[in-house]
Design a protein around this motif. Structure first.
Motif, PDB file in Angstrom:
ATOM      1  N   LYS A  55     -23.834 -13.402   9.389  1.00 43.00           N
ATOM      2  CA  LYS A  55     -22.998 -12.539   8.552  1.00 43.00           C
ATOM      3  C   LYS A  55     -22.402 -13.380   7.432  1.00 43.00           C
ATOM      4  N   LYS A  56     -22.573 -12.926   6.196  1.00 39.45           N
ATOM      5  CA  LYS A  56     -21.987 -13.612   5.049  1.00 39.45           C
ATOM      6  C   LYS A  56     -20.924 -12.712   4.439  1.00 39.45           C
ATOM      7  N   THR A  57     -19.734 -13.263   4.287  1.00 46.66           N
ATOM      8  CA  THR A  57     -18.659 -12.508   3.669  1.00 46.66           C
ATOM      9  C   THR A  57     -18.960 -12.336   2.187  1.00 46.66           C
ATOM     10  N   MET A  58     -18.894 -11.079   1.723  1.00 44.50           N
ATOM     11  CA  MET A  58     -19.233 -10.755   0.341  1.00 44.50           C
ATOM     12  C   MET A  58     -18.036 -10.212  -0.440  1.00 44.50           C
ATOM     13  N   GLY A  59     -16.939  -9.941   0.244  1.00 44.71           N
ATOM     14  CA  GLY A  59     -15.753  -9.394  -0.418  1.00 44.71           C
ATOM     15  C   GLY A  59     -14.804  -8.831   0.618  1.00 44.71           C
ATOM     16  N   TRP A  60     -13.918  -7.956   0.177  1.00 43.10           N
ATOM     17  CA  TRP A  60     -12.962  -7.357   1.096  1.00 43.10           C
ATOM     18  C   TRP A  60     -12.515  -6.005   0.571  1.00 43.10           C
ATOM     19  N   THR A  61     -11.948  -5.229   1.478  1.00 36.24           N
ATOM     20  CA  THR A  61     -11.384  -3.925   1.152  1.00 36.24           C
ATOM     21  C   THR A  61      -9.968  -3.882   1.707  1.00 36.24           C
ATOM     22  N   GLY A  62      -9.049  -3.380   0.902  1.00 36.65           N
ATOM     23  CA  GLY A  62      -7.662  -3.249   1.351  1.00 36.65           C
ATOM     24  C   GLY A  62      -7.316  -1.788   1.584  1.00 36.65           C
ATOM     25  N   THR A  63      -6.780  -1.492   2.759  1.00 29.76           N
ATOM     26  CA  THR A  63      -6.342  -0.136   3.080  1.00 29.76           C
ATOM     27  C   THR A  63      -4.956  -0.196   3.697  1.00 29.76           C
ATOM     28  N   GLY A  64      -4.261   0.914   3.612  1.00 28.61           N
ATOM     29  CA  GLY A  64      -2.934   0.970   4.193  1.00 28.61           C
ATOM     30  C   GLY A  64      -2.516   2.395   4.477  1.00 28.61           C
ATOM     31  N   THR A  65      -1.397   2.514   5.143  1.00 28.60           N
ATOM     32  CA  THR A  65      -0.822   3.816   5.462  1.00 28.60           C
ATOM     33  C   THR A  65       0.693   3.714   5.393  1.00 28.60           C
ATOM     34  N   LEU A  66       1.287   4.672   4.729  1.00 23.43           N
ATOM     35  CA  LEU A  66       2.731   4.844   4.737  1.00 23.43           C
ATOM     36  C   LEU A  66       3.037   6.127   5.473  1.00 23.43           C
ATOM     37  N   GLY A 105      12.837 -16.393   8.714  1.00 29.16           N
ATOM     38  CA  GLY A 105      13.239 -16.058   7.354  1.00 29.16           C
ATOM     39  C   GLY A 105      12.651 -14.744   6.882  1.00 29.16           C
ATOM     40  N   LYS A 106      12.244 -14.732   5.628  1.00 30.38           N
ATOM     41  CA  LYS A 106      11.800 -13.506   4.972  1.00 30.38           C
ATOM     42  C   LYS A 106      10.342 -13.635   4.564  1.00 30.38           C
ATOM     43  N   GLN A 107       9.614 -12.518   4.649  1.00 35.10           N
ATOM     44  CA  GLN A 107       8.280 -12.435   4.061  1.00 35.10           C
ATOM     45  C   GLN A 107       8.272 -11.242   3.127  1.00 35.10           C
ATOM     46  N   ALA A 108       7.753 -11.463   1.915  1.00 34.30           N
ATOM     47  CA  ALA A 108       7.599 -10.384   0.941  1.00 34.30           C
ATOM     48  C   ALA A 108       6.143 -10.366   0.486  1.00 34.30           C
ATOM     49  N   VAL A 109       5.500  -9.213   0.628  1.00 31.99           N
ATOM     50  CA  VAL A 109       4.104  -9.044   0.230  1.00 31.99           C
ATOM     51  C   VAL A 109       4.030  -7.891  -0.763  1.00 31.99           C
ATOM     52  N   THR A 110       3.360  -8.120  -1.888  1.00 34.27           N
ATOM     53  CA  THR A 110       3.155  -7.060  -2.872  1.00 34.27           C
ATOM     54  C   THR A 110       1.700  -6.631  -2.847  1.00 34.27           C
ATOM     55  N   LEU A 111       1.487  -5.339  -2.636  1.00 36.65           N
ATOM     56  CA  LEU A 111       0.152  -4.741  -2.691  1.00 36.65           C
ATOM     57  C   LEU A 111      -0.028  -4.187  -4.102  1.00 36.65           C
ATOM     58  N   LYS A 112      -1.129  -4.550  -4.748  1.00 36.55           N
ATOM     59  CA  LYS A 112      -1.324  -4.191  -6.157  1.00 36.55           C
ATOM     60  C   LYS A 112      -2.458  -3.185  -6.325  1.00 36.55           C
ATOM     61  N   ARG A 113      -2.335  -2.374  -7.360  1.00 37.40           N
ATOM     62  CA  ARG A 113      -3.312  -1.328  -7.703  1.00 37.40           C
ATOM     63  C   ARG A 113      -3.583  -0.440  -6.488  1.00 37.40           C
ATOM     64  N   THR A 139      -5.538   2.900  -0.636  1.00 33.34           N
ATOM     65  CA  THR A 139      -6.301   1.671  -0.790  1.00 33.34           C
ATOM     66  C   THR A 139      -5.544   0.774  -1.767  1.00 33.34           C
ATOM     67  N   PHE A 140      -5.843  -0.517  -1.738  1.00 32.32           N
ATOM     68  CA  PHE A 140      -5.281  -1.434  -2.729  1.00 32.32           C
ATOM     69  C   PHE A 140      -6.348  -2.445  -3.114  1.00 32.32           C
ATOM     70  N   GLU A 141      -6.231  -2.964  -4.343  1.00 34.46           N
ATOM     71  CA  GLU A 141      -7.259  -3.838  -4.900  1.00 34.46           C
ATOM     72  C   GLU A 141      -6.876  -5.307  -4.952  1.00 34.46           C
ATOM     73  N   ASP A 142      -5.580  -5.601  -4.806  1.00 37.53           N
ATOM     74  CA  ASP A 142      -5.143  -6.986  -4.872  1.00 37.53           C
ATOM     75  C   ASP A 142      -3.805  -7.095  -4.136  1.00 37.53           C
ATOM     76  N   PHE A 143      -3.375  -8.300  -3.881  1.00 39.71           N
ATOM     77  CA  PHE A 143      -2.102  -8.508  -3.202  1.00 39.71           C
ATOM     78  C   PHE A 143      -1.594  -9.905  -3.485  1.00 39.71           C
ATOM     79  N   ALA A 144      -0.311 -10.101  -3.229  1.00 39.60           N
ATOM     80  CA  ALA A 144       0.302 -11.421  -3.348  1.00 39.60           C
ATOM     81  C   ALA A 144       1.316 -11.580  -2.229  1.00 39.60           C
ATOM     82  N   ILE A 145       1.291 -12.733  -1.582  1.00 45.54           N
ATOM     83  CA  ILE A 145       2.334 -13.066  -0.623  1.00 45.54           C
ATOM     84  C   ILE A 145       3.404 -13.793  -1.429  1.00 45.54           C
TER      85      ILE A 145
END
Length: 152
Positions: A55-66, A105-113, A139-145
């Motif tokens: 298996k070769k990793t080719m990318g990723w998909t971001g999903t979420g639920t609120l 401590g604190k963790q802050a994650v921003t989900l983008k697009r 869905t989301f396309e990018d993120f930052a910790i």
């Protein structure tokens, strides 16, 4: 042998969720639960001399639920605008976990697009045993910790 201190676990009740749509930003005080997941996209790579398939990793998909309490029309109105004009909307979602009792401590994650998959248009419950809630898959396309937890 090292052990984790029970105080260092994170209480989910102390989290914050902040949404930014265009230039508007607001705290989602009516949010109940939220989560975001990254899943790798992998391609099969058959190889001579092996019975397994690599298996070769080719990318990723971001999903979420609120999951939010059914107390706002904001997302229905945005979906109504999309249905009428065809103009889709994207947003950023920041999830902050900070439990003052924990040494992590604190963790802050921003989900983008972020982009909603579906929106509940209307709802009722004649039994009325629970408060009304709605689930917003996205869905989301990018993120930052932005801020990582402190290593213990």
């Amino acid at each position: 042998m090292a052990y984790m201190n029970v105080e260092d676990t994170i209480s989910g009740k102390q989290a914050k969720a902040i949404i930014k749509i265009g230039k508007q930003q607001e705290e989602l005080f009516y949010a109940k639960t939220g989560e975001a997941t990254i899943e790798k996209t992998k391609a099969d790579v058959p190889m001579l001399g092996k019975t397994s398939i690599g298996k070769k990793t080719m990318g990723w998909t971001g999903t979420g639920t609120l999951t939010i309490y059914y107390v706002t029309s904001k997302f229905r109105q945005l979906m109504e605008e999309y249905a009428a004009k065809g103009t889709d909307f994207y947003f950023e979602l920041m999830i902050v976990n900070e439990d003052p009792a924990s040494r992590t401590g604190k963790q802050a994650v921003t989900l983008k697009r972020c982009n909603l998959d579906s929106v509940l248009l209307a709802k009722f419950d004649a039994a009325g045993e629970d408060t009304l809630e709605e689930e917003l898959p996205f869905t989301f396309e990018d993120f930052a910790i932005n801020t990582p937890f402190t290593a213990l």
